[in-house]
Structure formats: structure tokens, C-alpha cells
Design an enzyme around this catalytic site. Structure first.
Site, PDB file in Angstrom:
ATOM      1  N   LEU A  10      52.420  47.574 108.014  1.00  0.00           N
ATOM      2  CA  LEU A  10      52.734  48.711 109.417  1.00  0.00           C
ATOM      3  C   LEU A  10      52.137  48.558 110.574  1.00  0.00           C
ATOM      4  O   LEU A  10      51.193  47.316 110.447  1.00  0.00           O
ATOM      5  CB  LEU A  10      51.718  49.974 108.212  1.00  0.00           C
ATOM      6  CG  LEU A  10      51.419  50.656 107.061  1.00  0.00           C
ATOM      7  CD1 LEU A  10      50.697  51.491 107.427  1.00  0.00           C
ATOM      8  CD2 LEU A  10      53.653  51.242 107.365  1.00  0.00           C
ATOM      9  N   ALA A  11      53.473  48.742 111.478  1.00  0.00           N
ATOM     10  CA  ALA A  11      53.161  47.487 112.834  1.00  0.00           C
ATOM     11  C   ALA A  11      53.364  48.303 113.615  1.00  0.00           C
ATOM     12  O   ALA A  11      53.532  48.041 114.535  1.00  0.00           O
ATOM     13  CB  ALA A  11      54.272  46.628 112.694  1.00  0.00           C
ATOM     14  N   ARG A  17      43.301  49.908 121.835  1.00  0.00           N
ATOM     15  CA  ARG A  17      41.783  49.266 122.173  1.00  0.00           C
ATOM     16  C   ARG A  17      41.750  48.199 121.949  1.00  0.00           C
ATOM     17  O   ARG A  17      41.167  47.435 122.768  1.00  0.00           O
ATOM     18  CB  ARG A  17      41.565  49.320 120.316  1.00  0.00           C
ATOM     19  CG  ARG A  17      39.937  50.772 120.564  1.00  0.00           C
ATOM     20  CD  ARG A  17      39.891  50.887 118.672  1.00  0.00           C
ATOM     21  NE  ARG A  17      40.657  50.969 118.350  1.00  0.00           N
ATOM     22  CZ  ARG A  17      40.433  51.586 116.412  1.00  0.00           C
ATOM     23  NH1 ARG A  17      38.931  51.144 116.609  1.00  0.00           N
ATOM     24  NH2 ARG A  17      41.734  50.800 116.066  1.00  0.00           N
TER      25      ARG A  17
END
Ligand code: UD1
Ligand code: CA
Length: 452
Positions: A10-11, A17
Site C-alpha cells: 500500500l502506497a 503529515r
């Protein structure tokens, strides 16, 4: 027959943030993008295929993930609806049929093959899912692994946890292995009925338990699973990674006097009995052979240092610097794209670029290879045992023959034959008494200024 193992990486996160113009997973640890570290660990775990879930910066993220030998298929997650939704962006890949599906986050670059392999083993042994967890002193922000009778029964996100559940210190790393035959059916049942209104991958545990399935926990040390959400955490990951890499090198026989001041890159190679003094920086692509010394405050990048060579203090080796055995490069010397022959010495205050220096040649203090005319670069070749006098400017292209000598302060614009002595400077004349005369004139000028 060996297992077919798919990793869903997952990217697609927005990296809010991180406050960066590029995807978080492209930021580096040990001079290598975080996502590339993850791919290397997956490859070592026996993963055969990768489904890469991408969002922003898809191009560079795919490139950074594809630098190894794993086959990477990108899938776009069009909306950011949570980790469960993200994994299902790779639905078509999972549907191809794998023995195990590993889910990994691209922002956890410290992962090691050990815990991943253990999670795979659990699934092989009959668990539907094995989750990699870790103990945290400050678990705030992480999902908690809730266990009962030694079994994993749920993962509770911070925002949805009761005060009791928040006291649990066993945390979800985000890494898990899922039984490939059941993965799609389980993932398809995830809903967004929670505090954040997101599809949580972590709900998979309660779903499978509801169907009589079993989940396992694999505990791993924090320094193998820590993730990164902002730059302060990135610096913490870097510190952990550097500590591990230094440790590895010291255990293999490298001496570091003040290891905490030495900065290494992912591919730094250093041979046995080499000594690294304090405050040395290794950029990418450095190989140092055994029995060399790198003195304090040196900076090396793309350089090769052979056995017995001596570098620094305060030396800079740039890409293409190749120091042969027993060569010496001393303080305030910069070397770029140059061969420094066996036993040759470049001891002080010198720039050597685009050059070949023969064995045992001696390059005097303040020598400069003038290799650039503002448009093109030119080579300097210095023969074996040549002696370059201090403060020589060698205007390339130029050849200095074996055993030749250049007088100090020379500007060498023409080739010097082997064994010749070149004087590329004006002849000295002494004017008797003239020094005293000049001093008297200057003193008088100073006095006259004081009066006005
Ligand atoms: C997640 C876990 C939490 C765990 C923590 C570990 C869930 C619901 N929670 O929380 O239990 O303790 O990781 O760090 O899974 N991503 C997408 N698409 C999305 C959302 C996320 O690709 O729609 C990617 C992100 O780029 C990131 C990863 O998934 O690589 C994790 O997402 P993040 O939002 O950081 O999850 P956490 O809230 O940290
Ligand atoms: Ca996270």
C-alpha cells in the site's frame, strides 16, 4: 512445488503529515527510498508477485518499487477510503489465485524477512490470517491486537477503542499474511461502519472469527516494523537503520571508534580490519576494501578504496574516485573520477578530477587539475613516480610522463616527456635594496594619511 506468494504493497496514502511535495514512500532511509527497502525485504521472504497500490506520484513510486527483480503490477486506488479499500484496489491480482497474500505498508522500511516468513508459515499451518504485532511503550495511534485464550480475536483502531482496550500495548504493525484462497471473500465483507468512516483492513480479524476462522499473532521487535508518518519519525527510522547497519559492519570486522557519528548508505561495503574514524559520511556506491583507514570528517560517494589506502582527515572522494592499494589522499583533498595509482600520494589541499595518476607518483600541496573550460571536461595523465611540485596548475588535456617533475608554482599547459623537469613559471630576479625602498614609501603614505 513452491508457494505462489503475492504481496499487496500500500502506497496510495496522501502523506499529509509528511508536508512534502512528493509521496512519503519516496523519502529515503540510508539513501534508499522507503518503498525500495520494503521491496527488498519482500523479495527475501519468497514473495513472487507484487501488486502495488498507488495514488499520488504513481510514476516515481512505481519506478522506486521496480528497481529490484520482483514483478510489480501497479493498481490505482482512486479514492482514499481506507486500508481495506486500498487492498481491494488489487482485487484482480488477488483473484488470480495465490497461496498466501501478504499486505505491507510502503512506509515501514525497517521490515526484515524473519517476521514476514514466520507469518507465512502460520498461514501455511492453517491460520486464515497472521498479523505481525509489536510491543510499544507508547501505543497511542496504533491499532491494538486484542487476544483471548492465546488467540488473536480483533484489531481495534485507537479511535474506536474503549479505555480498557487502549491500555493494551500489543500493537498492529500493519503487516499481515492472509490465506490466498480466502482473501477476496474476507476482504469483500469489510464495511466502513466505524469512527473514521473508513474501510479498515483490520476488521478482517473479527470477520473471519465470526465465520469460525482462526487468526495468529507474530510478535516482532519495534525496530523491524516501525512506520513513518512525519519527518520527525523519518529521522527516528534513519537513526534505527543507521544503528543496525553500523552494527552489522562492526560485527563483520570493521573498527568504528565513534560509531554513532558515522553515516552509512544502503550499499556501503567496508572490508575487515578497516578503521573508520569519527564523523565520516558514506554516500551511495562506496566500497572500501580490508585494512584501509578513513580518517575523521571525510565524505565519500561513488568511490572505491583499495586495501592499505589512507584517506583524510577532511578528504572528499566523489563519484569515480578509485584509490589503488596503499594510495594516500590527505586533508582538504578532493578527488573526482580519477585513478590514484598504487602507493601514490595526494597529501594536501588538492583537486584531482578526470585524471589518471600512476603508481608512486607524488602530488604536491595545492596542485589543481584544471579539467574544465566552462563547456567540456579534459583528462590529465600523470605517469608512475612523477613528482608534481606544490601549487602546480595542470591545464588539461595534458600528459606528464613517468618520473617527470614539475617545478612548484608551474602552470603546465604542454605535455612533459618522461624524466623531464618542467618549469612553467617566470624566472626569479632579485633587485638589491629595492625591498627597503618600497617599505619606506609605504610607511610614508600611511603617515601622511594620519595627518589629514
Ligand atoms: C494503520 C492500521 C493500524 C496500525 C498502523 C500501523 C488500519 C485501519 N489501521 O493505521 O492498525 O497500527 O497502520 O502503522 O489499517 N493507505 C492507502 N490507501 C488508503 C489508506 C491508506 O494506500 O485509503 C496506505 C498508506 O499510504 C499507508 C498505509 O496504507 O502506507 C497505512 O495507512 P495509514 O493511514 O498510515 O494507517 P494508520 O492510521 O497509521
Ligand atoms: Ca501509518
Amino acid at each position: 512445488m513452491s508457494d505462489r506468494v503475492l504481496a499487496v504493497v500500500l502506497a496510495a496514502g496522501e502523506s499529509t503529515r509528511m508536508k512534502s511535495t512528493k509521496s512519503k514512500v519516496l523519502h529515503t532511509v540510508g539513501n534508499l527510498p522507503m518503498i525500495t527497502h520494503v521491496m527488498i525485504a519482500l523479495e527475501k521472504t519468497g514473495v513472487t508477485d507484487v501488486a502495488l497500490v498507488v495514488g499520488r506520484d504513481a510514476g516515481p513510486v512505481i519506478a522506486a518499487a521496480s528497481s529490484g527483480s520482483l514483478k510489480v503490477t501497479p493498481y490505482e486506488q482512486k479514492e482514499r477510503l481506507g486500508t481495506g479499500h486500498a487492498v481491494l484496489a488489487a482485487r484482480d491480482e488477488i483473484a488470480k489465485g495465490y497461496d498466501q497474500v501478504i499486505v505491507a505498508y510502503a512506509d515501514a522500511p525497517l521490515i526484515e524477512p524473519g517476521p514476514l516468513a514466520e507469518a507465512r508459515e502460520k498461514v501455511r499451518a492453517g491460520f486464515d490470517v497472521a498479523v505481525i504485532g509489536f510491543r510499544a511503550d507508547k501505543p497511542t495511534g496504533y491499532g491494538r491486537l486484542l487476544e483471548a485464550d492465546g488467540e488473536l480475536v480483533a484489531i481495534r483502531e485507537e479511535k474506536d477503542a474503549t479505555p480498557e482496550e487502549r491500555k493494551v500495548t500489543l500493537c498492529n504493525s500493519g503487516l499481515m499474511a492472509i490465506d490466498g484462497a480466502k482473501a477476496l471473500a474476507l476482504l469483500g465483507k469489510i464495511t466502513n461502519n466505524n469512527a473514521k468512516g473508513e474501510y479498515y483492513l483490520t476488521d478482517i480479524i473479527e470477520i473471519l472469527r465470526g465465520e469460525g476462522g482462526k487468526a495468529a499473532t507474530v510478535e516482532a521487535p519495534l525496530d523491524t516494523v516501525a512506520g513513518c508518518n512525519n519527518r520527525a519519525e523519518l529521522a527516528e527510522l534513519e537513526a534505527i537503520w543507521q544503528r543496525k547497519k553500523r552494527h552489522e559492519l562492526m560485527i563483520s570486522g570493521v573498527t568504528m571508534i565513534a560509531p554513532e557519528t558515522v553515516f552509512l548508505s544502503y550499499d556501503t561495503e567496508i572490508g575487515q580490519d578497516t578503521i573508520i574514524e569519527p564523523n565520516v559520511v558514506f554516500g551511495p556506491g562506496v566500497v572500501v576494501e580490508p585494512n584501509a583507514v578513513i580518517h575523521a570528517f571525510s565524505h565519500l560517494e561513488g568511490a572505491h578504496v583499495a586495501s592499505g589506502a589512507n584517506v583524510g582527515p577532511y578528504a572528499r572522494l566523489r563519484p569515480g574516485a578509485n584509490l589503488h592499494a596503499n594510495a594516500k589522499v590527505g586533508n582538504f583533498v578532493e578527488i573526482k573520477k580519477a585513478e590514484i595509482g598504487e602507493g601514490a600520494k595526494v597529501s594536501h589541499l588538492t583537486y584531482i578530477g578526470d585524471a589518471t595518476i600512476g603508481p608512486r607518483a607524488n602530488i604536491g600541496a595545492g596542485t589543481v587539475t584544471c579539467n574544465y573550460d566552462g563547456f567540456n571536461k579534459f583528462d590529465t595523465v600523470i605517469g608512475a613516480e612523477a613528482f608534481i611540485g606544490s601549487n602546480s596548475s595542470l591545464v588539461a588535456p595534458v600528459n606528464i610522463g613517468e618520473g617527470a617533475l614539475t617545478a612548484s608554482g608551474s602552470v603546465i599547459t604542454e605535455d612533459v616527456p618522461a624524466g623531464a623537469a618542467a618549469f612553467g613559471r617566470a624566472r626569479q630576479t632579485n633587485k638589491l635594496g629595492y625591498g627597503t625602498e618600497i617599505a619606506a614609501r609605504n610607511r610614508a603614505l600611511k603617515e601622511s594619511k594620519k595627518k589629514t
